[in-house]
Design an enzyme around this catalytic site. Structure first.
Site, PDB file in Angstrom:
ATOM      1  N   TRP A  99       0.844  -1.182   0.000  1.00  0.00           N
ATOM      2  CA  TRP A  99       0.000   0.000   0.000  1.00  0.00           C
ATOM      3  C   TRP A  99       0.885   1.239   0.000  1.00  0.00           C
ATOM      4  O   TRP A  99       2.047   1.168   0.379  1.00  0.00           O
ATOM      5  CB  TRP A  99      -0.956  -0.010   1.182  1.00  0.00           C
ATOM      6  CG  TRP A  99      -0.466   0.497   2.497  1.00  0.00           C
ATOM      7  CD1 TRP A  99      -0.696   1.726   3.035  1.00  0.00           C
ATOM      8  CD2 TRP A  99       0.298  -0.225   3.477  1.00  0.00           C
ATOM      9  NE1 TRP A  99      -0.126   1.806   4.292  1.00  0.00           N
ATOM     10  CE2 TRP A  99       0.496   0.634   4.586  1.00  0.00           C
ATOM     11  CE3 TRP A  99       0.848  -1.506   3.521  1.00  0.00           C
ATOM     12  CZ2 TRP A  99       1.205   0.254   5.718  1.00  0.00           C
ATOM     13  CZ3 TRP A  99       1.558  -1.900   4.650  1.00  0.00           C
ATOM     14  CH2 TRP A  99       1.728  -1.016   5.724  1.00  0.00           C
ATOM     15  N   ASP A 118       6.261  -4.492   3.128  1.00  0.00           N
ATOM     16  CA  ASP A 118       6.512  -5.381   4.249  1.00  0.00           C
ATOM     17  C   ASP A 118       7.792  -6.185   3.971  1.00  0.00           C
ATOM     18  O   ASP A 118       8.126  -6.445   2.815  1.00  0.00           O
ATOM     19  CB  ASP A 118       5.352  -6.379   4.420  1.00  0.00           C
ATOM     20  CG  ASP A 118       4.085  -5.706   4.954  1.00  0.00           C
ATOM     21  OD1 ASP A 118       4.180  -4.591   5.481  1.00  0.00           O
ATOM     22  OD2 ASP A 118       3.003  -6.321   4.837  1.00  0.00           O
TER      23      ASP A 118
END
Lengths: 172, 386
Positions: A99, A118
């Site tokens: 995102w 991540d």
């Protein structure tokens, strides 16, 4: 198909800016170059690569949740986990899709697009938990949602270790 | 007589006296171990609490508690990033969707729907499903049972979006249907549900008797981009879901027709409470018998939509009016209300190991059940017995 197009475009655009084919071929090329040049002991020692630090003109502590790039982050700061705000800890794999948020840099007062990749493949680091939600979207608008486990695009699988905040560029 | 002999005699005397006093009591019998079994149906004040184990997510779990006695009844282990349970309408069975890797944190990924009964908290069966179910902080609508408990509907995200269908009675996977741009599962009838789409429209979906999905009508855009509906609505009637937007606007969506429609609009706020906002991981709950909506409220700006509530505000949904404010004993990120006629209000705070139990009618705190782990996310009370 419009909705799919929009999501795919947003995700693909952010993915392309980080772990693109170019970076894959870049890595492949580097590996091939290394393979053809005999390695000297000194060059092996130089192979160590530390966490990427903030850029010189930035201010703030990337191990602190208040750091400007973390305005829409949710998770454990890689800066506290052996990586940094733009590098993954050893042995973890960056998620290729993720995102994005838009954060204001207090030094030049400009908005920057930040990609919250991540790092994946080891269990949660557990240090420096940080949740900020500026412009965070619901999970049905995934490109801006920080509640989703974004490790899903890696070879390692969905096991989440920590979160980074990579500058993609100035928001126009 | 030396000092050691004197001490030994004294010790002997001390040992003999109590033994003589206890001589009348019966000797302990040998014991046989057994496993506890619960009632075969969730009692009205039994409640599940999800612990997603955020700092050790391979060890997700959910705890079953009795809010009347404060007793810890048992638990289930759900693998990586424990999601919510799907509890059958009679409160006798439940399922959960889990992800496991063959070597713990790595290796081959297996996603599986596992079925349990309440009586034993033991598995009664499992169905391996496509290894792509949506993983996030727990959200109740990521997987839902159809209203007759026949089908389990699982939302997938890779980021391609789809829904897998499991035939619960037959114990087998039926298939997977692409749902481009649309997420989550909101049942409105035994064979129909709708999904929330990224352009703030809703997509109606029907389920055939064989479990095949077909995408039906799509609504126009129902919410604005800068004030989206959250993905944590509450179901107020079989066909109606109550959504709340970031700015605390209520929208009741009626899914009974071919195209879902917004049936009512009102705000949780008025001019005297404009600085307040709804927030949290499970920020609202509905008590059907009284028609009351419970919301977690705090003072904060737009980007505080996940911040904990300091108060619970109670609304009469039919009138669209606030009827009560409850000051919480501590901040909370999730709330739920038992569905019976003497409702309890449950709250948890992510990071705190306690389920707080309040009287939902007068707001007094009845008890706290502690020691429950540090990542309590969603709360799932017993369903209303049919």
């Amino acid at each position: 198909m419009n909705r799919l197009d929009r999501i795919t475009e947003a995700l693909a655009r952010s993915a392309a800016r980080r772990l693109s084919r170019r970076s894959f071929f870049g890595r492949l090329g580097a590996a091939m170059t290394v393979a053809t040049v005999p390695l000297l002991p000194v060059s092996r020692a130089a192979a160590e690569r530390g966490p990427q630090p903030p850029q010189p003109q930035e201010k703030g502590d990337p191990a602190n949740c208040d750091y400007w790039r973390y305005c829409a982050i949710d998770g454990f700061l890689c800066s506290c986990c052996g990586g940094s705000m733009s590098s993954c800890p050893p042995g973890t794999e960056p998620s290729p899709i993720t995102w994005v948020g838009t954060c204001r840099n207090p030094v030049d007062n400009k908005d920057y697009v930040i990609s919250y990749n991540d790092c994946c493949g080891k269990s949660a680091c557990g240090r420096c938990e940080c949740n900020r939600n500026e412009r965070d979207t619901p999970v049905y608008q995934p490109a801006g949602s920080n509640d989703i486990n974004w490790c899903l695009g890696t070879q390692s699988g969905v096991v989440y270790n920590c979160s980074t905040a990579v500058v993609l560029g100035a928001a126009s | 007589m030396n000092i050691w002999r004197i001490a030994a005699s004294a010790a002997l005397a001390a040992a003999i006296v109590p033994a003589a006093a206890l001589a009348q009591t019966e000797e302990l019998k040998s014991e046989e171990m057994y496993q506890v079994e619960l009632a075969d149906q969730m009692r009205p004040h039994w409640v599940w609490v999800n612990d997603v184990s955020f700092t050790r997510p391979l060890d997700g779990r959910a705890y079953l508690l009795d809010a009347d006695s404060g007793q810890f009844l048992g638990m289930v282990s759900g693998g990586y990033a424990q999601g919510p349970l799907q509890i059958t309408r009679d409160g006798k069975r439940f399922s959960m969707v889990s992800t496991y890797y063959s070597r713990g944190t790595r290796g081959e990924r297996t996603d599986v729907a596992t079925f349990y009964d309440i009586k034993t908290l033991d598995q009664t069966g499992e169905v391996v499903i496509p290894p792509k179910h949506f993983i996030s902080l727990p959200i109740l609508s990521t997987a839902r049972l159809s209203d007759d408990d026949r089908f389990l509907l699982v939302y997938n995200f890779t980021p391609e979006q789809s829904v897998s269908v499991v035939d619960v009675a037959a114990g087998k996977l039926i298939g997977e249907t692409a749902t481009p741009g649309c997420a989550l599962v909101y049942p409105v009838a035994p064979r129909r549900f709708f999904m929330q789409c990224s352009d703030s429209a809703l997509q109606a979906v029907s389920i055939s008797e064989a479990g095949a999905l077909s995408l039906d009508a799509t609504t126009t855009k129902l919410f604005s981009d800068d004030d989206p509906a959250n993905e944590k609505p509450v179901r107020i009637t079989p066909a109606e879901w109550l959504f709340i937007t970031r700015d605390s606007e209520v929208r009741i969506v009626d899914g009974s027709g071919a195209v879902p429609k917004v049936k009512a609009k009102w705000s949780l706020l008025d001019k005297d409470t404009a600085e307040w906002r709804i927030g949290g991981l499970q920020p609202s709950a509905y008590h059907a018998r009284s028609g009351r909506l419970y919301t977690l409220m705090h003072v904060g700006d737009r980007d505080t939509h996940k911040d904990p509530g300091t108060e619970v505000w109670v609304y009469d949904v039919a009138a669209g009016k606030r009827v009560q404010r409850i000051k919480l004993d501590g901040p909370a990120t999730a709330l739920a209300v038992s569905e019976d006629a003497e409702p309890l209000l449950y709250t948890v705070m992510f990071g705190v190991d306690e389920l707080a139990v309040y009287d939902a009618r007068d707001g007094t705190k009845r008890r706290g059940i502690t020691g429950l782990g540090n990542s309590l996310s969603v709360i799932q009370p017993a369903p209303v017995a049919p």
